[in-house]
Design a protein around this motif. Structure first.
Motif, PDB file in Angstrom:
ATOM      1  N   THR A 123       0.851  -1.194   0.000  1.00  0.00           N
ATOM      2  CA  THR A 123       0.000   0.000   0.000  1.00  0.00           C
ATOM      3  C   THR A 123       0.889   1.248   0.000  1.00  0.00           C
ATOM      4  O   THR A 123       1.973   1.246   0.579  1.00  0.00           O
ATOM      5  N   GLY A 124       0.387   2.300  -0.674  1.00  0.00           N
ATOM      6  CA  GLY A 124       1.160   3.555  -0.729  1.00  0.00           C
ATOM      7  C   GLY A 124       2.441   3.402  -1.508  1.00  0.00           C
ATOM      8  O   GLY A 124       3.522   3.741  -1.020  1.00  0.00           O
ATOM      9  N   GLY A 125       2.333   2.916  -2.757  1.00  0.00           N
ATOM     10  CA  GLY A 125       3.541   2.613  -3.531  1.00  0.00           C
ATOM     11  C   GLY A 125       3.930   3.670  -4.545  1.00  0.00           C
ATOM     12  O   GLY A 125       4.855   3.456  -5.313  1.00  0.00           O
ATOM     13  N   SER A 126       3.272   4.824  -4.540  1.00  0.00           N
ATOM     14  CA  SER A 126       3.535   5.804  -5.610  1.00  0.00           C
ATOM     15  C   SER A 126       4.761   6.672  -5.345  1.00  0.00           C
ATOM     16  O   SER A 126       5.168   7.450  -6.206  1.00  0.00           O
ATOM     17  N   ARG A 127       5.366   6.544  -4.194  1.00  0.00           N
ATOM     18  CA  ARG A 127       6.571   7.342  -3.911  1.00  0.00           C
ATOM     19  C   ARG A 127       7.263   6.814  -2.652  1.00  0.00           C
ATOM     20  O   ARG A 127       6.784   5.851  -2.020  1.00  0.00           O
TER      21      ARG A 127
ATOM     22  N   GLY B  55       0.725   5.654   4.748  1.00  0.00           N
ATOM     23  CA  GLY B  55       0.629   6.356   6.024  1.00  0.00           C
ATOM     24  C   GLY B  55       0.644   7.848   5.810  1.00  0.00           C
ATOM     25  O   GLY B  55       1.112   8.346   4.786  1.00  0.00           O
ATOM     26  N   ILE B  56       0.085   8.563   6.771  1.00  0.00           N
ATOM     27  CA  ILE B  56       0.128  10.025   6.756  1.00  0.00           C
ATOM     28  C   ILE B  56       0.635  10.503   8.113  1.00  0.00           C
ATOM     29  O   ILE B  56       0.517   9.790   9.120  1.00  0.00           O
ATOM     30  N   ALA B  57       1.195  11.714   8.101  1.00  0.00           N
ATOM     31  CA  ALA B  57       1.718  12.290   9.352  1.00  0.00           C
ATOM     32  C   ALA B  57       1.059  13.645   9.582  1.00  0.00           C
ATOM     33  O   ALA B  57       0.489  14.232   8.665  1.00  0.00           O
TER      34      ALA B  57
HETATM   35  P1  NAD Z   1       5.251   9.449   1.812  1.00  0.00           P
HETATM   36  O1  NAD Z   1       4.345  10.518   2.294  1.00  0.00           O
HETATM   37  O2  NAD Z   1       6.390   9.820   0.922  1.00  0.00           O
HETATM   38  O3  NAD Z   1       4.416   8.292   1.098  1.00  0.00           O
HETATM   39  C1  NAD Z   1       3.232   7.806   1.693  1.00  0.00           C
HETATM   40  C2  NAD Z   1       2.513   6.933   0.703  1.00  0.00           C
HETATM   41  O4  NAD Z   1       1.271   6.540   1.295  1.00  0.00           O
HETATM   42  C3  NAD Z   1       2.187   7.637  -0.598  1.00  0.00           C
HETATM   43  O5  NAD Z   1       2.374   6.747  -1.681  1.00  0.00           O
HETATM   44  C4  NAD Z   1       0.709   7.988  -0.443  1.00  0.00           C
HETATM   45  O6  NAD Z   1       0.022   8.038  -1.673  1.00  0.00           O
HETATM   46  C5  NAD Z   1       0.226   6.800   0.379  1.00  0.00           C
HETATM   47  N1  NAD Z   1      -1.017   7.093   1.073  1.00  0.00           N
HETATM   48  C6  NAD Z   1      -1.273   8.115   1.933  1.00  0.00           C
HETATM   49  N2  NAD Z   1      -2.556   8.071   2.333  1.00  0.00           N
HETATM   50  C7  NAD Z   1      -3.111   7.003   1.724  1.00  0.00           C
HETATM   51  C8  NAD Z   1      -4.400   6.431   1.739  1.00  0.00           C
HETATM   52  N3  NAD Z   1      -5.401   6.959   2.461  1.00  0.00           N
HETATM   53  N4  NAD Z   1      -4.628   5.326   1.007  1.00  0.00           N
HETATM   54  C9  NAD Z   1      -3.635   4.781   0.265  1.00  0.00           C
HETATM   55  N5  NAD Z   1      -2.388   5.268   0.211  1.00  0.00           N
HETATM   56  C10 NAD Z   1      -2.136   6.374   0.926  1.00  0.00           C
HETATM   57  O7  NAD Z   1       5.777   8.730   3.131  1.00  0.00           O
HETATM   58  P2  NAD Z   1       7.027   7.762   3.402  1.00  0.00           P
HETATM   59  O8  NAD Z   1       8.036   8.551   4.134  1.00  0.00           O
HETATM   60  O9  NAD Z   1       7.414   7.018   2.198  1.00  0.00           O
HETATM   61  O10 NAD Z   1       6.329   6.807   4.479  1.00  0.00           O
HETATM   62  C11 NAD Z   1       5.906   5.486   4.209  1.00  0.00           C
HETATM   63  C12 NAD Z   1       5.545   4.843   5.529  1.00  0.00           C
HETATM   64  O11 NAD Z   1       6.679   4.870   6.386  1.00  0.00           O
HETATM   65  C13 NAD Z   1       4.416   5.577   6.268  1.00  0.00           C
HETATM   66  O12 NAD Z   1       3.585   4.643   6.899  1.00  0.00           O
HETATM   67  C14 NAD Z   1       5.178   6.381   7.309  1.00  0.00           C
HETATM   68  O13 NAD Z   1       4.388   6.678   8.430  1.00  0.00           O
HETATM   69  C15 NAD Z   1       6.311   5.445   7.622  1.00  0.00           C
HETATM   70  N6  NAD Z   1       7.477   6.100   8.221  1.00  0.00           N
HETATM   71  C16 NAD Z   1       8.152   7.092   7.545  1.00  0.00           C
HETATM   72  C17 NAD Z   1       9.246   7.685   8.148  1.00  0.00           C
HETATM   73  C18 NAD Z   1      10.046   8.787   7.484  1.00  0.00           C
HETATM   74  O14 NAD Z   1      10.914   9.371   8.136  1.00  0.00           O
HETATM   75  N7  NAD Z   1       9.825   9.074   6.203  1.00  0.00           N
HETATM   76  C19 NAD Z   1       9.657   7.281   9.422  1.00  0.00           C
HETATM   77  C20 NAD Z   1       8.952   6.279  10.075  1.00  0.00           C
HETATM   78  C21 NAD Z   1       7.861   5.689   9.461  1.00  0.00           C
END
Ligand code: NAD
Length: 237
Positions: free
Chosen positions: A7-11, A84-86
């Motif tokens: 899930t969330g594979g676009s970036r 995930g979202i933050a």
């Molecule tokens: P990102 O914001 O770059 O990517 C998040 C991805 O989730 C995107 O592809 C987005 O389209 C998708 N997404 C968001 N809401 C969605 C929804 N409702 N339904 C389907 N897809 C959805 O974030 P990232 O940094 O690549 O984070 C990926 C995961 O890692 C997240 O769960 C995040 O909480 C976790 N994480 C990230 C970090 C960090 O420092 N980047 C640290 C700890 C955990």
């Protein structure tokens, strides 16, 4: 060939997880919400590795949409709940709507996908789920109270599901990243990132590929379940 759904594979981390599973010989299905160009780039990365790619525009917080998507996925052996979202802000600025949305995506979204995957895994006789949590779900992060609480809930969900599903040969684990350079952390100031990273033994943020390696490892490891694998540059030493 078996299929992995990310899930969330676009970036970000999700795209690197897709690429890692493609290189490891899986066909890869992934979700995205809006970013068509990002989804096309992920498809390109998967196909470049010689694997089949399926992209679904699907909001994981929508249980009906998740169910419809799973109806179109065959040969599923791995589910990675990475979407995930933050939200960065103090408690006073964390409105009920913001808190609900954090839980809807980070917890309910993972739950809905797990619930659908389980049926397929039971029919197959085994399966593996990896949830992407966060160091803040373990320690709590100041000014990220809602996010931290949602990731703590995801860790709890992982452990409970591991106990429930273990007898059916379904493993459920978490990867818990620290600071990783992605769009999610792009809004933090360079100074704030540098201060956080300077306290880490490697003195740098992690890369999406480093998290992806850990996810792939956990997905394939057959005697680990209910585990929280930290990929945080020694943040908790
Ligand atoms: P990102 O914001 O770059 O990517 C998040 C991805 O989730 C995107 O592809 C987005 O389209 C998708 N997404 C968001 N809401 C969605 C929804 N409702 N339904 C389907 N897809 C959805 O974030 P990232 O940094 O690549 O984070 C990926 C995961 O890692 C997240 O769960 C995040 O909480 C976790 N994480 C990230 C970090 C960090 O420092 N980047 C640290 C700890 C955990």
């Amino acid at each position: 060939m078996s299929t992995a759904l990310i899930t969330g594979g676009s970036r970000g981390i999700g795209r690197e997880i897709c690429a890692a599973f493609a290189r490891a010989g899986y066909d890869v299905a992934f979700t995205y919400t809006k970013d068509e160009a990002g989804a096309r780039e992920t498809v390109r990365r998967i196909q470049e590795a010689g694997a089949g790619a399926l992209a679904f525009r699907c909001d994981v917080s929508d249980a009906a949409a998740v169910r419809a998507m799973f109806g179109q996925i065959f040969g599923l052996s791995v589910l990675v709940n990475n979407a995930g979202i933050a939200f960065y802000g103090d408690m006073q600025s964390t409105t009920p709507d913001i808190l609900r949305r954090l839980f809807a995506v980070n917890v309910e979204g993972a739950f809905y996908c797990m619930r659908e995957a389980i049926g397929k895994f039971l029919a197959r006789g085994e399966g593996s789920i990896v949830n992407v949590a966060s160091v803040w779900g373990e320690t709590g992060g100041s000014c990220e109270v809602g996010y931290s609480a949602s990731k703590a809930a995801l860790i709890g969900l992982t452990k409970a599901a591991a106990k429930e599903l273990g007898p059916s040969d379904i493993r459920v684990n978490c990867v818990s990243p620290g600071m990783v350079d992605t769009d999610m952390t792009a809004c933090l100031s360079a100074e704030a990132k540098a201060e956080f990273c300077s306290a880490l033994p490697p003195a740098r943020a992690g890369t999406p590929a480093e998290v992806a390696e850990a996810v792939l490892f956990l997905a394939k490891q057959r005697f680990m379940t209910g585990e929280v694998l930290r990929v945080n540059g020694g943040c908790l030493i």
